[in-house]
Design a protein around this motif. Structure first.
Motif, PDB file in Angstrom:
ATOM      1  N   TRP A 214      40.248  42.024  36.544  1.00 41.52           N
ATOM      2  CA  TRP A 214      38.804  42.250  36.652  1.00 41.52           C
ATOM      3  C   TRP A 214      38.172  42.303  35.262  1.00 41.52           C
ATOM      4  O   TRP A 214      37.149  41.675  35.006  1.00 41.52           O
TER       5      TRP A 214
ATOM      6  N   GLN B 104      33.681  42.499  43.605  1.00 37.94           N
ATOM      7  CA  GLN B 104      34.846  41.623  43.744  1.00 37.94           C
ATOM      8  C   GLN B 104      36.149  42.412  43.852  1.00 37.94           C
ATOM      9  O   GLN B 104      37.229  41.864  43.637  1.00 37.94           O
TER      10      GLN B 104
ATOM     11  N   GLN C  55      38.053  43.640  46.278  1.00 48.91           N
ATOM     12  CA  GLN C  55      39.108  43.163  47.174  1.00 48.91           C
ATOM     13  C   GLN C  55      39.742  41.875  46.670  1.00 48.91           C
ATOM     14  O   GLN C  55      40.955  41.700  46.777  1.00 48.91           O
ATOM     15  N   ASN C  56      38.940  40.991  46.120  1.00 47.02           N
ATOM     16  CA  ASN C  56      39.494  39.747  45.586  1.00 47.02           C
ATOM     17  C   ASN C  56      40.518  40.024  44.489  1.00 47.02           C
ATOM     18  O   ASN C  56      41.590  39.405  44.460  1.00 47.02           O
ATOM     19  N   TYR C  57      40.184  40.939  43.594  1.00 48.03           N
ATOM     20  CA  TYR C  57      41.104  41.257  42.499  1.00 48.03           C
ATOM     21  C   TYR C  57      42.328  42.012  43.002  1.00 48.03           C
ATOM     22  O   TYR C  57      43.434  41.824  42.495  1.00 48.03           O
ATOM     23  N   TRP C  58      42.152  42.840  44.022  1.00 44.55           N
ATOM     24  CA  TRP C  58      43.279  43.574  44.596  1.00 44.55           C
ATOM     25  C   TRP C  58      44.281  42.574  45.192  1.00 44.55           C
ATOM     26  O   TRP C  58      45.474  42.634  44.901  1.00 44.55           O
ATOM     27  N   PHE C  59      43.784  41.641  46.010  1.00 43.30           N
ATOM     28  CA  PHE C  59      44.690  40.685  46.645  1.00 43.30           C
ATOM     29  C   PHE C  59      45.288  39.706  45.643  1.00 43.30           C
ATOM     30  O   PHE C  59      46.438  39.275  45.804  1.00 43.30           O
ATOM     31  N   LYS C  60      44.551  39.371  44.618  1.00 44.13           N
ATOM     32  CA  LYS C  60      45.096  38.503  43.570  1.00 44.13           C
ATOM     33  C   LYS C  60      46.229  39.229  42.839  1.00 44.13           C
ATOM     34  O   LYS C  60      47.265  38.635  42.535  1.00 44.13           O
TER      35      LYS C  60
END
Length: 58
Positions: free
Chosen positions: A13, A22, A24-29
Motif C-alpha cells: 500500500w 483499497q 482488501q485489494n492489498y490484503w489479498f495481494k
C-alpha cells in the motif's frame, strides 16, 4: 500469519502511494504473494522405483 499478511499489505500500500479504499485489494495481494513464496519452498515428491518382477524358477 495474520501479522505477516498485514505487514506485507501495508508495505504494498505504501509503495503504491497510500491510495484510499483499497485495503482488501492489498490484503489479498499480500496473501497471494505469501502463498507464492511458500509454494516455492515445496519440494516435488520423489518418484518411487517400479517394483521388480520376481524371478520364477522354470
Amino acid at each position: 500469519m495474520q501479522d505477516e499478511i498485514q505487514r506485507r499489505a501495508y508495505h504494498l500500500w505504501e509503495a503504491d502511494g497510500c491510495p484510499e479504499g483499497q485495503d482488501q485489494n492489498y490484503w489479498f495481494k499480500a496473501v497471494a504473494e505469501i502463498a507464492a513464496d511458500a509454494a516455492k519452498t515445496i519440494k516435488p515428491a520423489r518418484k518411487r522405483a517400479a517394483p521388480r518382477a520376481k524371478k520364477v524358477a522354470a
